[in-house]
Design an enzyme around this catalytic site. Structure first.
Site, mmCIF file in Angstrom:
data_model
loop_
_atom_site.group_PDB
_atom_site.id
_atom_site.type_symbol
_atom_site.label_atom_id
_atom_site.label_comp_id
_atom_site.label_asym_id
_atom_site.label_seq_id
_atom_site.Cartn_x
_atom_site.Cartn_y
_atom_site.Cartn_z
ATOM 1 N N LYS A 193 0.830 -1.211 0.000
ATOM 2 C CA LYS A 193 0.000 0.000 0.000
ATOM 3 C C LYS A 193 0.860 1.254 0.000
ATOM 4 O O LYS A 193 1.631 1.491 0.927
ATOM 5 C CB LYS A 193 -0.895 0.059 1.241
ATOM 6 N N GLU A 267 10.242 0.487 10.070
ATOM 7 C CA GLU A 267 11.188 1.597 9.844
ATOM 8 C C GLU A 267 10.454 2.863 10.224
ATOM 9 O O GLU A 267 9.535 3.291 9.518
ATOM 10 C CB GLU A 267 11.599 1.648 8.366
ATOM 11 N N CYS A 301 13.202 10.625 7.112
ATOM 12 C CA CYS A 301 13.253 10.025 8.453
ATOM 13 C C CYS A 301 14.637 10.172 9.067
ATOM 14 O O CYS A 301 14.769 10.340 10.266
ATOM 15 C CB CYS A 301 12.852 8.561 8.377
ATOM 16 N N GLU A 398 9.992 15.028 16.044
ATOM 17 C CA GLU A 398 10.260 14.905 14.613
ATOM 18 C C GLU A 398 9.273 15.825 13.886
ATOM 19 O O GLU A 398 8.062 15.591 13.894
ATOM 20 C CB GLU A 398 10.066 13.460 14.142
HETATM 21 P P1 NAP Z 1 2.248 7.343 8.766
HETATM 22 O O1 NAP Z 1 1.140 8.257 9.028
HETATM 23 O O2 NAP Z 1 2.658 6.402 9.858
HETATM 24 O O3 NAP Z 1 1.858 6.549 7.449
HETATM 25 C C1 NAP Z 1 2.712 5.601 6.845
HETATM 26 C C2 NAP Z 1 1.856 4.658 6.034
HETATM 27 O O4 NAP Z 1 1.031 3.899 6.908
HETATM 28 C C3 NAP Z 1 0.914 5.341 5.062
HETATM 29 O O5 NAP Z 1 0.775 4.535 3.913
HETATM 30 C C4 NAP Z 1 -0.376 5.379 5.863
HETATM 31 O O6 NAP Z 1 -1.517 5.507 5.069
HETATM 32 C C5 NAP Z 1 -0.327 4.044 6.554
HETATM 33 N N1 NAP Z 1 -1.107 3.944 7.776
HETATM 34 C C6 NAP Z 1 -1.683 4.928 8.517
HETATM 35 N N2 NAP Z 1 -2.290 4.405 9.586
HETATM 36 C C7 NAP Z 1 -2.109 3.058 9.533
HETATM 37 C C8 NAP Z 1 -2.494 1.962 10.375
HETATM 38 N N3 NAP Z 1 -3.189 2.144 11.497
HETATM 39 N N4 NAP Z 1 -2.125 0.708 10.027
HETATM 40 C C9 NAP Z 1 -1.394 0.493 8.914
HETATM 41 N N5 NAP Z 1 -1.003 1.494 8.072
HETATM 42 C C10 NAP Z 1 -1.352 2.759 8.389
HETATM 43 O O7 NAP Z 1 3.578 8.105 8.381
HETATM 44 P P2 NAP Z 1 3.719 9.227 7.255
HETATM 45 O O8 NAP Z 1 3.296 10.497 7.864
HETATM 46 O O9 NAP Z 1 3.109 8.778 5.992
HETATM 47 O O10 NAP Z 1 5.293 9.194 7.019
HETATM 48 C C11 NAP Z 1 6.159 9.924 7.772
HETATM 49 C C12 NAP Z 1 6.834 9.071 8.827
HETATM 50 O O11 NAP Z 1 7.519 7.986 8.215
HETATM 51 C C13 NAP Z 1 7.874 9.830 9.584
HETATM 52 O O12 NAP Z 1 7.737 9.580 10.958
HETATM 53 C C14 NAP Z 1 9.183 9.252 9.071
HETATM 54 O O13 NAP Z 1 10.246 9.374 9.948
HETATM 55 C C15 NAP Z 1 8.825 7.864 8.777
HETATM 56 N N6 NAP Z 1 9.738 7.268 7.810
HETATM 57 C C16 NAP Z 1 10.649 6.350 8.235
HETATM 58 C C17 NAP Z 1 11.557 5.799 7.360
HETATM 59 C C18 NAP Z 1 12.562 4.794 7.829
HETATM 60 O O14 NAP Z 1 13.144 4.118 6.983
HETATM 61 N N7 NAP Z 1 12.794 4.647 9.112
HETATM 62 C C19 NAP Z 1 11.542 6.166 6.019
HETATM 63 C C20 NAP Z 1 10.612 7.111 5.598
HETATM 64 C C21 NAP Z 1 9.703 7.652 6.515
HETATM 65 P P3 NAP Z 1 -2.036 7.008 4.672
HETATM 66 O O15 NAP Z 1 -1.009 7.608 3.811
HETATM 67 O O16 NAP Z 1 -3.268 6.781 3.911
HETATM 68 O O17 NAP Z 1 -2.250 7.722 5.959
#
Ligand code: NAP
Ligand code: MG
Length: 488
Positions: A193, A267, A301, A398
């Site tokens: 997804k 991650e 991230c 963050e």
């Molecule tokens: P997010 O809100 O956690 O969303 C990540 C993904 O999960 C999206 O596809 C989201 O869908 C989906 N999602 C939301 N709620 C969910 C649930 N309850 N169960 C399963 N999936 C769910 O994070 P984001 O705001 O998109 O991304 C930013 C974050 O990602 C930051 O904290 C960043 O540090 C982290 N990140 C980490 C890495 C790493 O390698 N460590 C790399 C890149 C980013 P929707 O888009 O539809 O909400």
């Protein structure tokens, strides 16, 4: 006379630039990619994806719910049992090489769409995201028929089955490649997804995977919202979950998987310290600081979002950093001169603006360059917060935007204590002229990746992942391969 070939030891992944004339084709509507076909959601639900630089709609996209997830997991299971896990490993490798090559051939199209859907500067999607995504497929394609040699002392690893993968919006294509390539190389099948604001390059990748004639059902792409991600993660037919996203959602996923035997990797977020010692080459450090926090609008991230600078060089370094920031161009992501593109979405811009106010309210000194912002779209000036207290929210949280919190240190030990004073442990940076200090500091900074005299360098062969609240498991390299197979 023979001349020896010139070796370029710089990592330059842009080895196959696509012709500038390639057309960019965005359809009005995209379906879900299930069992080799694009289909609408069973409910008929759709959502819009917009261009954050113009606020204009790019396409409507089908939104997957439980019934669609069920269909995709069943397709992935059937493909796993009937074809993909049975295929000779060398053939799996050939398919992955084919994906990698097609991605290179269509590099410009993918780069333009990535910048339109997500807001990142075209220079970055062209030179980093797309070539690195292809490089991941090349790298893991090479492992597909060599798995028996990957882990000495172990039998040839077995695949795990159906992988449920959920990715964020900051590197949409690259994160898809990080997830798909190792999973497929090991013989798993996938339901993936993409994030709600950036589904297009994953759907274009689905088209490419179809064109590469991968057996139907091996890769299924389900755009949707958080509920779609949750349905994938919690589907009983999924054997392994790979999630990249926020720490809050990652924790919720870990809780929900605790009572299952699914394998999982997470991650998550970060708040990296970029440490500059007084003996560092200051001009290079300034470039590294800029790259560390303003690359991809700070939606990274592993961004170097905390600058820790030795007190004796603070004033000189900050003056140089401010001079450099005055030259950064914020604007049209499709202009190749742009340094900082659009913030990915309105809610993300509001979150960043909340922190810009909070940082000032809590007593840090805010500084921004004089540059102006476009009238339309979601944009934010690169921002420094000077003289930050450790308790300041801009130091602790963050922000995921172009915002750098600056603190000082006097001794090596104080630098290490401050660097590690965070619940995160994803990355870090050290700038010093002394090799011994590099080794000492990189051993003490508790983070999965620590760069020395550089920042934000990625390579498919090196592992990436976090300690503490930055996650569980690793992606990239052999470590990333290991997460997708069972070893005896
Ligand atoms: P997010 O809100 O956690 O969303 C990540 C993904 O999960 C999206 O596809 C989201 O869908 C989906 N999602 C939301 N709620 C969910 C649930 N309850 N169960 C399963 N999936 C769910 O994070 P984001 O705001 O998109 O991304 C930013 C974050 O990602 C930051 O904290 C960043 O540090 C982290 N990140 C980490 C890495 C790493 O390698 N460590 C790399 C890149 C980013 P929707 O888009 O539809 O909400
Ligand atoms: Mg979008």
């Amino acid at each position: 006379m023979t001349t020896s070939p010139t070796l370029n030891f710089d990592t330059d992944w842009s080895y196959a630039p696509a012709p500038e004339t390639a057309a960019v084709d965005i359809a009005d509507h995209y379906g879900l990619f299930i069992d080799g076909h694009f289909v609408d959601a069973k409910s008929g639900a759709t959502f819009d994806t917009i261009n954050p630089a113009t606020e204009k709609e790019l396409a409507t996209v089908a939104e997957a719910a439980d019934a669609d997830v069920d269909a995709a997991v069943n397709a992935a299971r059937s493909a796993y049992e009937k074809t993909w896990s049975k295929l000779p490993a060398a053939d799996r490798g050939k398919y992955l090489f084919r994906i990698a090559r097609l991605l290179q051939e269509r590099a410009r199209e993918f780069a333009v769409i990535e910048s339109m859907d997500g807001g990142k500067p075209i220079r970055e999607s062209r030179d980093v995201d797309v070539p690195l995504a292809a490089a991941h497929f090349f790298y893991y394609a090479g492992w597909a028929d060599k798995l028996g040699y990957a882990f000495p002392g172990k039998d040839t690893p077995r695949p795990l089955g159906v992988c449920g993968q959920v990715i964020p919006w900051n590197f949409p294509l690259l994160m898809a490649a990080w997830k798909l390539a190792p999973a497929l190389a090991c013989g798993n099948t996938v339901v993936l997804k993409p994030a709600e604001t950036t589904p297009l390059t994953a759907l274009k990748l689905a088209e490419l995977i179809r064109d590469a004639e991968l057996p139907a059902g091996v890769v299924n792409i389900l755009p949707g919202a958080g509920a779609t991600g949750s349905a994938i993660v919690n589907h009983p037919g999924v054997d392994k979950v790979a999630f990249t996203g926020s720490t809050a959602v990652g924790k919720a996923i870990a809780r929900s998987l605790a009572s299952t035997d699914k394998k999982f990797t997470l991650e998550l977020g970060g708040k990296a310290a970029n440490l500059v010692f007084a003996d560092a080459a200051i001009d290079q450090a300034v470039e590294g600081i800029v790259n560390g926090i303003f690359f991809n609008q700070g939606h990274v991230c592993c961004a170097g979002s905390r600058l820790l600078v030795e007190e004796s060089i603070h004033d000189e370094l900050i003056a140089k950093l401010q001079d450099r920031m005055q030259t950064l161009i914020v604007g049209d992501p499709l202009d190749k001169n742009t340094d900082i593109g659009a913030i990915n979405s309105k809610p993300q811009l509001e979150k960043i603006e909340h922190y810009l106010k909070l940082g000032s309210d809590e007593g840090a000194e805010k500084w921004q360059p004089d540059s102006s912002l476009p009238d339309q779209g979601y944009f934010c000036k690169p921002t420094l917060f000077l003289h930050c207290a450790q308790s300041s929210s801009v130091v602790r949280d963050e922000i995921f935007g172009p915002v750098l919190a600056v603190q000082t240190f006097r001794t090596f030990d104080e630098a290490m204590t401050k660097a590690n004073n965070t619940p995160y442990g994803l990355s870090g940076g050290v700038w010093t002229d002394k090799g011994a200090k590099v080794f000492k500091a990189t051993a003490k900074v508790r983070a999965g990746v620590v760069w020395a005299n550089t920042f934000n360098k990625f390579d498919p062969s090196s592992p990436f992942g976090g300690y503490k609240e930055s996650g569980v498991g690793r992606e990239g390299g052999l470590h990333g391969l290991k997460e997708y197979c069972a070893l005896n």
